[in-house]
Enzyme design. Structure first.
Site, mmCIF file in Angstrom:
data_model
loop_
_atom_site.group_PDB
_atom_site.id
_atom_site.type_symbol
_atom_site.label_atom_id
_atom_site.label_comp_id
_atom_site.label_asym_id
_atom_site.label_seq_id
_atom_site.Cartn_x
_atom_site.Cartn_y
_atom_site.Cartn_z
ATOM 1 N N PRO A 162 0.834 -1.214 0.000
ATOM 2 C CA PRO A 162 0.000 0.000 0.000
ATOM 3 C C PRO A 162 0.864 1.258 0.000
ATOM 4 C CG PRO A 162 -0.819 -1.610 1.573
ATOM 5 C CD PRO A 162 0.495 -2.125 1.084
ATOM 6 N N GLU A 163 0.507 2.199 -0.880
ATOM 7 C CA GLU A 163 1.244 3.439 -0.991
ATOM 8 C C GLU A 163 0.402 4.570 -0.403
ATOM 9 O OE1 GLU A 163 2.448 3.590 -5.125
ATOM 10 O OE2 GLU A 163 3.214 1.548 -5.056
#
Length: 276
Positions: A2-3
């Site tokens: 996840p960014e």
């Protein structure tokens, strides 16, 4: 992994569901990359009220009313689920928190690369070792063409690699670095110190635009990412180059190419993003 858009989406969901809740119990199975034993976790959390859930880089900060808190990182495959407590652990549940309203907040992680850390001091001061050496937040005024240009003058690193280094700029992972570089017309292999001020301004603006659009779409689901309610992110349909090697460029029609940089895939159009 996840960014920034995915972590922001999850942060907002957790804040809506957890703000004002009191933790009555907590436990850990001890399998996260960075973990806390159950006795310490229970002793630290029991009786504390959650005043907010915020974000710094890819870390989630659970802020208690006494200003202490939890520092959480999703790693590669981490996720959160909040359900009525049935007393049963879910598959891959690595830690849980019991809430006074009868719900169970679960930290699940298939690959166990996530982390859970305690912050007994003021969590918002960012002096905890996990938060101390992080770079600029890309959606703030501190990140702009001038700051990007100034910070990158002595680096021979390829621009995409530099952009993904959390000591320089936080939260811009592989997906969004590729998309921002395409929007700015910059080849990912260009040494970052070759970028003049004008190209740095284009790149900074592109990073902001891409991240804001991805947040509005709830992030990008490629495989594992889900929001707290189980919903997927929908920005995948807007990706112009990431994962599209061999497909026609949406601007010029040439084939999108792929190369490896430090073990990560870069996707670009050789005509729209010439090496110079």
């Amino acid at each position: 992994m996840p960014e920034l858009p995915e972590v922001t989406t999850i942060c907002r969901s957790l804040d809506r569901q957890l703000r004002g809740q009191v933790i009555t119990g907590a436990a850990s199975c001890g399998r996260l990359r960075v973990d806390v034993d159950s006795v310490s976790l229970q002793g630290f959390c029991a009786g504390k009220c959650i005043s907010a859930v915020t974000r710094r880089a890819k870390y989630l900060l659970v802020v208690f009313t006494d200003r202490s808190g939890l520092i959480l990182h999703l790693g590669m495959t981490g996720s959160f689920v909040i359900t009525p407590d049935d007393g049963q652990a879910r598959p891959y549940e690595r830690a849980y928190f019991l809430l006074a309203d009868g719900r169970r907040w679960r930290f699940c992680d298939i690959r166990c690369f996530g982390s859970l850390q305690l912050c007994p001091g003021d969590i918002q001061s960012c002096t905890h070792p996990a938060l101390a050496d992080l770079g600029l937040e890309p959606l703030t005024g501190d990140f702009n063409g001038s700051s990007l240009h100034r910070l990158s003058r002595n680096s021979r690193t390829p621009v995409k690699t530099w952009l993904m280094d959390q000591h320089n700029v936080v939260g811009v992972g592989n997906i969004y670095a590729n998309e921002a570089l395409f929007q700015a017309g910059i080849n990912p292999a260009t040494p970052v110190r070759r970028l003049g001020l004008q190209r740095c301004r284009r790149l900074a603006a592109a990073v902001k635009t891409i991240l804001q659009a991805a947040i509005a779409a709830g992030g990008t689901t490629i495989s594992d990412y889900r929001d707290v309610d189980g919903s997927e992110g929908h920005f995948r349909t807007a990706l112009e180059v990431y994962g599209r090697a061999g497909e026609p460029c949406p601007r010029c029609g040439d084939s999108i190419e792929r190369l490896l940089q430090g073990g990560r895939a870069a996707f670009f159009c050789p005509r729209c993003q010439p090496r110079r």
